[in-house]
Design a protein around this motif. Structure first.
Motif, PDB file in Angstrom:
ATOM      1  N   LEU A 188       7.832   0.469   7.427  1.00 28.06           N
ATOM      2  CA  LEU A 188       7.640  -0.908   6.750  1.00 28.06           C
ATOM      3  C   LEU A 188       7.575  -0.576   5.161  1.00 28.06           C
ATOM      4  N   ALA A 189       6.790   0.172   4.826  1.00 35.49           N
ATOM      5  CA  ALA A 189       6.255   0.536   3.410  1.00 35.49           C
ATOM      6  C   ALA A 189       7.315   0.689   2.519  1.00 35.49           C
ATOM      7  N   PRO A 190       8.335   1.297   2.540  1.00 36.29           N
ATOM      8  CA  PRO A 190       9.462   1.411   1.659  1.00 36.29           C
ATOM      9  C   PRO A 190      10.195   0.153   1.459  1.00 36.29           C
ATOM     10  N   GLN A 191      10.440  -0.696   2.676  1.00 37.88           N
ATOM     11  CA  GLN A 191      11.016  -2.164   2.643  1.00 37.88           C
ATOM     12  C   GLN A 191      10.091  -3.017   1.711  1.00 37.88           C
ATOM     13  N   LEU A 192       8.915  -2.819   1.875  1.00 36.07           N
ATOM     14  CA  LEU A 192       8.297  -3.605   0.819  1.00 36.07           C
ATOM     15  C   LEU A 192       7.986  -3.437  -0.432  1.00 36.07           C
ATOM     16  N   ALA A 193       8.160  -2.205  -0.701  1.00 30.80           N
ATOM     17  CA  ALA A 193       8.151  -1.484  -2.071  1.00 30.80           C
ATOM     18  C   ALA A 193       9.589  -1.926  -2.818  1.00 30.80           C
ATOM     19  N   GLN A 194      10.540  -2.125  -1.782  1.00 30.31           N
ATOM     20  CA  GLN A 194      11.865  -2.472  -2.596  1.00 30.31           C
ATOM     21  C   GLN A 194      11.867  -3.981  -2.965  1.00 30.31           C
ATOM     22  N   ILE A 195      11.232  -4.913  -2.113  1.00 28.94           N
ATOM     23  CA  ILE A 195      11.038  -6.196  -2.521  1.00 28.94           C
ATOM     24  C   ILE A 195      10.297  -6.262  -3.996  1.00 28.94           C
ATOM     25  N   ARG A 196       9.135  -5.208  -4.118  1.00 30.06           N
ATOM     26  CA  ARG A 196       8.378  -5.496  -5.424  1.00 30.06           C
ATOM     27  C   ARG A 196       9.213  -4.847  -6.654  1.00 30.06           C
ATOM     28  N   ARG A 197      10.171  -4.117  -6.400  1.00 24.65           N
ATOM     29  CA  ARG A 197      10.698  -3.465  -7.444  1.00 24.65           C
ATOM     30  C   ARG A 197      11.906  -4.573  -7.986  1.00 24.65           C
ATOM     31  N   ARG A 198      12.074  -5.597  -7.129  1.00 27.85           N
ATOM     32  CA  ARG A 198      12.925  -6.725  -7.442  1.00 27.85           C
ATOM     33  C   ARG A 198      12.392  -7.501  -8.760  1.00 27.85           C
ATOM     34  N   ASN A 199      11.199  -7.597  -8.657  1.00 30.83           N
ATOM     35  CA  ASN A 199      10.644  -8.640  -9.677  1.00 30.83           C
ATOM     36  C   ASN A 199       9.522  -8.071 -10.437  1.00 30.83           C
TER      37      ASN A 199
ATOM     38  N   ARG B 260       1.377  -7.757  -0.721  1.00 29.28           N
ATOM     39  CA  ARG B 260       2.716  -6.995  -0.929  1.00 29.28           C
ATOM     40  C   ARG B 260       2.367  -5.725  -0.257  1.00 29.28           C
ATOM     41  N   GLU B 261       1.339  -5.664   0.698  1.00 29.52           N
ATOM     42  CA  GLU B 261       1.012  -4.385   1.379  1.00 29.52           C
ATOM     43  C   GLU B 261       0.755  -4.963   3.065  1.00 29.52           C
ATOM     44  N   ARG B 262       1.170  -3.977   4.032  1.00 24.04           N
ATOM     45  CA  ARG B 262       1.085  -4.427   5.429  1.00 24.04           C
ATOM     46  C   ARG B 262       0.623  -3.156   5.987  1.00 24.04           C
ATOM     47  N   ALA B 263       0.048  -3.664   7.242  1.00 29.39           N
ATOM     48  CA  ALA B 263      -0.160  -2.264   7.961  1.00 29.39           C
ATOM     49  C   ALA B 263       1.275  -1.867   8.736  1.00 29.39           C
ATOM     50  N   GLU B 264       1.495  -0.432   9.223  1.00 26.58           N
ATOM     51  CA  GLU B 264       2.695   0.047   9.659  1.00 26.58           C
ATOM     52  C   GLU B 264       2.604  -0.271  11.199  1.00 26.58           C
ATOM     53  N   PRO B 265       3.500  -1.122  11.626  1.00 27.23           N
ATOM     54  CA  PRO B 265       3.404  -1.183  13.160  1.00 27.23           C
ATOM     55  C   PRO B 265       3.075   0.020  14.038  1.00 27.23           C
ATOM     56  N   ALA B 266       4.090   1.134  13.928  1.00 28.62           N
ATOM     57  CA  ALA B 266       3.786   2.332  14.538  1.00 28.62           C
ATOM     58  C   ALA B 266       2.285   2.910  14.363  1.00 28.62           C
ATOM     59  N   ASP B 267       1.458   2.684  13.551  1.00 28.03           N
ATOM     60  CA  ASP B 267       0.070   2.911  13.389  1.00 28.03           C
ATOM     61  C   ASP B 267      -0.683   2.091  14.139  1.00 28.03           C
TER      62      ASP B 267
END
Length: 222
Positions: free
Chosen positions: A11-22, A207-214
């Motif tokens: 999940l983290a790379p997906q959230l980082a991508q949203i962050r980079r948009r703005n 902008r940060e969340r727990a990884e579901p797998a963890d």
């Protein structure tokens, strides 16, 4: 020969991508997060090893679900998010949708809790419903953020944040059915069948969340 399903993407790379948009919004939200942490928002949330308080909340269709009844069926992962209007939450719920086959195999139920009522909650349910294992997932409406507040997982947004969201067309009164101006803290808890917390994550930085797998791994290790 059928191939096993691919594991869900982190999940983290997906959230980082949203962050980079703005990127221009980064400093503003950084200041908000610093202020919330200084005020101790989320610090009193339930911790690993504690018993998770029981609750009863309505579904988007109006029936009620009690945590204790769900725990009678097995371990439960409880996830608090801001709602369908938040792109970070949408990606998070989508990530959990990808995890539902593994949850079903492990005998774990997933409960998504949102302060949104009506259409917003049903839209989140539609995301989870895209999985063939949607029967292990539930969307509950935390009306007026009552459960979140009782757990230390909701806070008054404050004028700067409320003004920002108004300007971009996010109306909390319309979304949450209340003019209170409260927002939930994104949080994830893995609860074993006895009601004890095996994983706890609460972060005022939305902008940060727990990884579901963890989260699932913590339940399996417990």
């Amino acid at each position: 020969m059928d191939r096993p399903p691919s594991p869900p993407a982190p999940l983290a790379p997906q959230l980082a991508q949203i962050r980079r948009r703005n990127p221009d919004l980064g400093p503003f939200f950084d200041e908000v997060v610093i202020a919330l942490r200084a005020a101790g928002v989320g610090a009193s949330a339930p911790k690993v090893g504690e018993m998770f308080p029981d609750f009863s909340l309505p579904t988007a269709q109006g029936s009620y679900r009690r945590l204790g009844d769900l725990l009678d069926q097995g371990p439960v992962i409880v996830n608090f998010s801001r709602g369908r209007w938040c792109p970070y939450c949408v990606h998070e719920v989508s990530a959990w949708t990808g995890m539902l086959p593994e949850l079903a195999e492990a005998g774990v139920r997933f409960v998504e809790i949102t302060g949104e009522t009506g259409g917003g909650a049903r839209a989140i349910g539609a995301l989870l419903g895209a999985s063939p294992h949607a029967d292990v997932a539930e969307v509950l409406c935390d009306v007026d953020h009552g459960v979140a507040l009782s757990l230390g997982l909701a806070f008054f947004a404050g004028d700067p944040l409320l003004d920002f969201y108004r300007k971009v067309g996010v109306d909390f009164h319309e979304l949450y059915g209340s003019p209170s101006g409260f927002l939930p803290v994104p949080a994830t808890f893995a609860i074993d069948q006895a009601g004890r917390i095996r994983f706890a994550y609460a972060n005022v930085d939305f902008r940060e969340r727990a990884e579901p797998a963890d989260v699932l791994a913590a339940l399996r290790e417990g």
